[in-house]
Design an enzyme around this catalytic site. Structure first.
Site, PDB file in Angstrom:
ATOM      1  N   SER A   1     -17.576  42.128  71.353  1.00  0.00           N
ATOM      2  CA  SER A   1     -17.981  40.725  71.311  1.00  0.00           C
ATOM      3  C   SER A   1     -17.201  39.975  72.376  1.00  0.00           C
ATOM      4  CB  SER A   1     -17.682  40.133  69.929  1.00  0.00           C
ATOM      5  OG  SER A   1     -17.843  38.725  69.923  1.00  0.00           O
TER       6      SER A   1
ATOM      7  N   TYR B   1     -12.159  38.421  62.492  1.00  0.00           N
ATOM      8  CA  TYR B   1     -13.202  39.024  63.324  1.00  0.00           C
ATOM      9  C   TYR B   1     -12.709  39.214  64.749  1.00  0.00           C
ATOM     10  CZ  TYR B   1     -17.735  39.568  65.641  1.00  0.00           C
ATOM     11  OH  TYR B   1     -18.787  40.033  66.400  1.00  0.00           O
TER      12      TYR B   1
ATOM     13  N   LYS C   1     -12.185  42.779  66.901  1.00  0.00           N
ATOM     14  CA  LYS C   1     -12.821  43.035  68.193  1.00  0.00           C
ATOM     15  C   LYS C   1     -11.776  43.236  69.293  1.00  0.00           C
ATOM     16  CE  LYS C   1     -17.044  42.873  66.707  1.00  0.00           C
ATOM     17  NZ  LYS C   1     -17.890  44.101  66.700  1.00  0.00           N
TER      18      LYS C   1
ATOM     19  N   SER D   1     -29.553  37.000  65.101  1.00  0.00           N
ATOM     20  CA  SER D   1     -29.533  38.146  64.197  1.00  0.00           C
ATOM     21  C   SER D   1     -29.181  37.640  62.807  1.00  0.00           C
ATOM     22  CB  SER D   1     -28.502  39.188  64.654  1.00  0.00           C
ATOM     23  OG  SER D   1     -27.184  38.718  64.407  1.00  0.00           O
TER      24      SER D   1
END
Length: 230
Positions: free
Chosen positions: A96, A109, A113, A145
């Site tokens: 990401s 998160y 990553k 998404s």
């Protein structure tokens, strides 16, 4: 099957839980038994996060690392053993832009990553004796998404109340196409995003002081919107 020359024997779908690391070796063996080889591994499993660190239970961080990071490198380990034997293959990992910068409401998160970026960049240096094994990191920005509907929040049992507007994000098919182009050309790292997010990536890379200033301004507004339910 209807739009291609593939037959049913050309397709194998297996259930896989990235957090069940004990099952990854058997899953890899099943694929090898069916096809005889693995040319490309695409690591694309993971969940994002929407919560402030001060409000978030530490169990959430454990779950994020278990899924996004440890699950990914576990599956990679078994597939890579096969690729080393063949001396050929591609390992594509969907990281990401959060793997190269930081952002509010996504501390766990971003950490997962960043971990993937560090792992695969280091792994690439361990494979210099295998020039035909490619390590490819894909760093998408916002993409349309269902990742927002499935994000981690401050508690493992709580889901996000509102996913917000997704129309400003990159269409999924464009992100997929650019990922395939990056894979076909063996790019070590590809940033796939529209502006202004892509511009922020370059700013973060080449003018970090300005990036911190901008992110602080953007972050303050993002946190305000989050708290107000926008």
């Amino acid at each position: 099957l209807e739009i291609s020359s593939l037959s049913e024997s050309d397709i194998l779908v297996l259930r896989l839980d990235l957090t069940d690391r004990s099952s990854h070796e058997a899953a890899t063996s099943s694929v090898l038994k069916h096809f005889g080889r693995i040319d490309v591994l695409v690591n694309n499993g993971g969940r994002s996060q929407r919560s402030l660190f001060v409000d978030t239970n530490l169990d959430v961080y454990n779950a994020i690392i278990e899924l996004n990071y440890l699950g990914t490198i576990s599956l990679t380990k078994y597939v890579l053993n096969h690729m080393i034997q063949r001396k050929k293959g591609k390992i594509v990992t969907v990281s990401s832009v959060m793997g190269i910068m930081g952002a509010p409401l996504a501390t766990g998160y971003c950490a997962s990553k960043h971990a993937l970026q560090g792992f695969f960049n280091s792994l690439r240096t361990e494979l210099t004796d295998y020039p035909e094994i490619s390590i490819i990191n894909i760093c998408p920005g916002p993409v349309q998404s269902k990742i927002i509907q499935n994000v981690f929040t401050e508690n493992l049992s709580k889901s996000l109340e509102s996913s917000g507007d997704q129309s400003h994000k990159m269409p999924t098919d464009r992100c997929v196409r650019l990922t395939l182009v990056s894979t076909a050309n063996d790019l070590k790292e590809a940033w796939i995003s529209d502006h202004p997010y892509l511009a922020v990536c370059y700013l973060w890379q080449y003018a970090p002081t300005w990036a911190w200033w901008l992110m602080n301004r953007m972050g303050k507004r993002r946190i305000q919107n989050f708290k107000s339910g926008v």
